[in-house]
Design a protein around this motif. Structure first.
Motif, PDB file in Angstrom:
ATOM      1  N   THR A  50       0.812  -1.225   0.000  1.00  0.00           N
ATOM      2  CA  THR A  50       0.000   0.000   0.000  1.00  0.00           C
ATOM      3  C   THR A  50       0.844   1.273   0.000  1.00  0.00           C
ATOM      4  OG1 THR A  50      -0.148  -0.116   2.425  1.00  0.00           O
ATOM      5  CG2 THR A  50      -1.928  -1.135   1.147  1.00  0.00           C
ATOM      6  N   GLU A  51       1.971   1.239   0.718  1.00  0.00           N
ATOM      7  CA  GLU A  51       2.810   2.434   0.832  1.00  0.00           C
ATOM      8  C   GLU A  51       3.907   2.491  -0.222  1.00  0.00           C
ATOM      9  OE1 GLU A  51       2.191   4.871   2.939  1.00  0.00           O
ATOM     10  OE2 GLU A  51       0.542   3.836   3.952  1.00  0.00           O
ATOM     11  N   GLY A  52       4.107   1.393  -0.939  1.00  0.00           N
ATOM     12  CA  GLY A  52       5.139   1.383  -1.963  1.00  0.00           C
ATOM     13  C   GLY A  52       6.549   1.417  -1.407  1.00  0.00           C
ATOM     14  N   VAL A  53       6.768   0.811  -0.235  1.00  0.00           N
ATOM     15  CA  VAL A  53       8.093   0.800   0.389  1.00  0.00           C
ATOM     16  C   VAL A  53       8.676  -0.603   0.286  1.00  0.00           C
ATOM     17  CG1 VAL A  53       7.531   2.674   1.966  1.00  0.00           C
ATOM     18  CG2 VAL A  53       7.130   0.310   2.670  1.00  0.00           C
ATOM     19  N   THR A  54       9.974  -0.708   0.506  1.00  0.00           N
ATOM     20  CA  THR A  54      10.663  -1.992   0.424  1.00  0.00           C
ATOM     21  C   THR A  54      11.013  -2.565   1.788  1.00  0.00           C
ATOM     22  OG1 THR A  54      12.793  -0.855   0.226  1.00  0.00           O
ATOM     23  CG2 THR A  54      11.651  -1.416  -1.824  1.00  0.00           C
ATOM     24  N   SER A  55      10.888  -1.757   2.837  1.00  0.00           N
ATOM     25  CA  SER A  55      11.255  -2.207   4.179  1.00  0.00           C
ATOM     26  C   SER A  55      10.356  -1.546   5.211  1.00  0.00           C
ATOM     27  CB  SER A  55      12.722  -1.875   4.472  1.00  0.00           C
ATOM     28  OG  SER A  55      13.041  -2.131   5.825  1.00  0.00           O
ATOM     29  N   ILE A  56      10.124  -2.253   6.314  1.00  0.00           N
ATOM     30  CA  ILE A  56       9.317  -1.686   7.397  1.00  0.00           C
ATOM     31  C   ILE A  56      10.012  -0.493   8.040  1.00  0.00           C
ATOM     32  CG2 ILE A  56      10.280  -3.187   9.179  1.00  0.00           C
ATOM     33  CD1 ILE A  56       7.525  -3.317  10.453  1.00  0.00           C
ATOM     34  N   LEU A  57      11.339  -0.399   7.890  1.00  0.00           N
ATOM     35  CA  LEU A  57      12.079   0.721   8.455  1.00  0.00           C
ATOM     36  C   LEU A  57      11.651   2.053   7.851  1.00  0.00           C
ATOM     37  CD1 LEU A  57      13.868  -1.652   9.465  1.00  0.00           C
ATOM     38  CD2 LEU A  57      15.839  -0.150   9.175  1.00  0.00           C
ATOM     39  N   GLU A  58      11.056   2.005   6.665  1.00  0.00           N
ATOM     40  CA  GLU A  58      10.600   3.226   6.009  1.00  0.00           C
ATOM     41  C   GLU A  58       9.251   3.696   6.553  1.00  0.00           C
ATOM     42  OE1 GLU A  58      11.069   3.271   1.706  1.00  0.00           O
ATOM     43  OE2 GLU A  58      12.316   1.475   1.850  1.00  0.00           O
TER      44      GLU A  58
ATOM     45  N   ASN B 299      13.725  12.927  18.402  1.00  0.00           N
ATOM     46  CA  ASN B 299      14.550  12.945  17.189  1.00  0.00           C
ATOM     47  C   ASN B 299      15.310  14.265  17.093  1.00  0.00           C
ATOM     48  OD1 ASN B 299      13.480  10.471  16.575  1.00  0.00           O
ATOM     49  ND2 ASN B 299      11.948  11.275  15.153  1.00  0.00           N
ATOM     50  N   GLN B 300      16.589  14.166  16.716  1.00  0.00           N
ATOM     51  CA  GLN B 300      17.415  15.355  16.598  1.00  0.00           C
ATOM     52  C   GLN B 300      17.170  16.107  15.297  1.00  0.00           C
ATOM     53  OE1 GLN B 300      19.420  16.283  19.216  1.00  0.00           O
ATOM     54  NE2 GLN B 300      18.535  14.516  20.263  1.00  0.00           N
ATOM     55  N   LYS B 301      16.720  15.382  14.268  1.00  0.00           N
ATOM     56  CA  LYS B 301      16.503  15.989  12.965  1.00  0.00           C
ATOM     57  C   LYS B 301      15.495  15.161  12.192  1.00  0.00           C
ATOM     58  CE  LYS B 301      20.637  13.517  11.411  1.00  0.00           C
ATOM     59  NZ  LYS B 301      21.973  13.634  10.810  1.00  0.00           N
ATOM     60  N   GLN B 302      15.166  15.624  10.994  1.00  0.00           N
ATOM     61  CA  GLN B 302      14.226  14.900  10.149  1.00  0.00           C
ATOM     62  C   GLN B 302      14.814  13.539   9.769  1.00  0.00           C
ATOM     63  OE1 GLN B 302      11.209  16.045   9.430  1.00  0.00           O
ATOM     64  NE2 GLN B 302      10.595  14.289   8.178  1.00  0.00           N
ATOM     65  N   LEU B 303      13.983  12.493   9.877  1.00  0.00           N
ATOM     66  CA  LEU B 303      14.467  11.149   9.588  1.00  0.00           C
ATOM     67  C   LEU B 303      14.692  10.956   8.096  1.00  0.00           C
ATOM     68  CD1 LEU B 303      12.228   8.915  11.906  1.00  0.00           C
ATOM     69  CD2 LEU B 303      14.575   9.648  12.304  1.00  0.00           C
ATOM     70  N   LEU B 304      15.798  10.310   7.758  1.00  0.00           N
ATOM     71  CA  LEU B 304      16.067   9.916   6.381  1.00  0.00           C
ATOM     72  C   LEU B 304      15.345   8.607   6.097  1.00  0.00           C
ATOM     73  CD1 LEU B 304      19.911  10.643   6.306  1.00  0.00           C
ATOM     74  CD2 LEU B 304      18.091  12.064   5.318  1.00  0.00           C
ATOM     75  N   PRO B 305      15.144   8.240   4.826  1.00  0.00           N
ATOM     76  CA  PRO B 305      14.493   6.960   4.517  1.00  0.00           C
ATOM     77  C   PRO B 305      15.230   5.789   5.137  1.00  0.00           C
ATOM     78  CG  PRO B 305      14.622   8.341   2.552  1.00  0.00           C
ATOM     79  CD  PRO B 305      15.412   9.045   3.621  1.00  0.00           C
ATOM     80  N   GLY B 306      14.506   4.967   5.894  1.00  0.00           N
ATOM     81  CA  GLY B 306      15.107   3.811   6.545  1.00  0.00           C
ATOM     82  C   GLY B 306      15.763   4.103   7.877  1.00  0.00           C
ATOM     83  N   GLN B 307      15.803   5.365   8.297  1.00  0.00           N
ATOM     84  CA  GLN B 307      16.438   5.709   9.569  1.00  0.00           C
ATOM     85  C   GLN B 307      15.475   5.445  10.723  1.00  0.00           C
ATOM     86  OE1 GLN B 307      18.008   9.677   9.620  1.00  0.00           O
ATOM     87  NE2 GLN B 307      19.340   9.296  11.379  1.00  0.00           N
TER      88      GLN B 307
END
Length: 336
Positions: free
Chosen positions: A90-98, A177-185
């Motif tokens: 549904t979300e078009g992602v490859t990992s749950i980390l996203e 969080n210190q900053k905006q999360l990157l993909p998979g972070q």
């Protein structure tokens, strides 16, 4: 290995060379990693379910609360699989980390499953060492089962509420969080429960060894059982390394299902060793079998001091989360 995992990779006489076949089986190939995971994850469920059966036997001398924690761990795995697959589609992602909010709920549920097992062993050993009354969770399933069910309800409503509100926003507004999360972070809160789970797991193994002492169950096989959890300890290291690199190291994706399978078989053998030491036999008549030692001393009433041990030690729980928070703060700075 590639031919075993995927028969369709058989080389043709004209196009595919042996060198190309070895490239397919490389640890850096995502297709190979996916093939390994698709075979070994389901295969590891059989020894896990067999061990779950062993843990319910009286001869296993397993604290009932720890049995509940192990079953909740299995249920969490079963629930997570369709949730991950639906999210990927549904979300078009490859990992749950996203999808951090879903990853947080999964980590939280896993942490509580391990925490329940840790707490059951910890409180049971302390009661035996102090000659105190055993906690209710040592002898009955219900105390920890109620807590686990309440946790599932909380996790469900938190997930549903966040999904309805705005799933694209970070859970709890990105608290910590210190900053905006990157993909998979991984977010700070998710790291907290990842690290707390590792702390509880190590503490559980420590008390699991002591559970086999002469003044507890008097079974040396418990120490072997604890040592056979070493592959599970390595799994935790692999998961942390994978999260630090934002799920980009394919070799870790290959290593994880391998370790899961090895760990499931190892702990199954360890639990069987405990049962055999106590005279258990699957096909023996319970009325006529001669046990090597009397049936599970922890389930036989004994004269103990009237010191009531609690099922849960909230001070330890807060300490575990505090250590996890400190390590999470460091992890968010070292993540690549």
């Amino acid at each position: 290995p590639a031919l075993i995992l995927n028969p369709h990779l058989t080389p043709s006489s004209r196009s595919t060379t042996s060198t190309e076949m070895f490239k397919v089986a490389s640890l850096s190939d995502p297709m190979f990693a996916a093939a390994v995971a698709s075979k070994l994850y389901p295969a590891s469920m059989l020894p896990t379910l067999c061990e779950a059966y062993f843990r319910t036997r009286n001869e296993m001398e397993f604290p009932r609360g720890a049995v509940v924690g192990f079953f909740s761990q299995i249920v969490t795995i079963i629930i997570s699989i369709p949730m991950i697959e639906i999210t990927k589609r549904t979300e078009g992602v490859t990992s749950i980390l996203e999808v951090d909010w879903l990853h947080f709920i999964e980590a939280f549920m896993f942490w509580f499953s391990i925490h329940v097992q840790c707490m059951s062993f910890r409180q049971s050993v302390k009661a035996m060492k102090k000659n105190a009354l055993l906690p209710k969770s040592t002898l009955e399933y219900s105390p920890m089962a109620i807590k686990v069910l309440l946790l599932y309800c909380v996790a469900f409503f938190v997930g549903i509420g966040h999904f309805i509100a705005n799933p694209s926003v970070e859970l709890f507004g990105g608290l910590g969080n210190q900053k905006q999360l990157l993909p998979g972070q991984v977010s700070f809160l998710t790291w907290v429960f990842h690290w707390s789970m590792i702390v509880d797991f190590i503490e559980m193994l420590r008390y699991m060894c002591r559970w086999g002492d002469a003044d507890c169950t008097d079974n040396c096989q418990w120490k072997l059982f604890a040592r056979l959890h070493v592959p599970a300890c390595v799994i935790n290291v692999v998961v942390v390394m994978n999260h630090l690199h934002r799920d980009r190291l394919v070799a870790l994706k290959v290593l994880h299902p391998m370790l899961v399978f090895v760990s499931s078989v190892a702990t199954l053998l360890g639990s069987y060793a405990i049962l055999k030491r106590n005279g258990w036999s699957m096909f023996a008549d319970e009325k006529t079998v001669k046990r090597k030692r009397r049936l599970s001393s922890i389930f036989i009433p004994a004269k103990r001091d009237h010191i009531k041990m609690k099922d849960f030690d909230m001070i330890y729980t807060l300490k575990s989360i505090a250590v996890g928070s400190a390590l999470a703060f460091i992890s968010t700075h070292f993540a690549t």
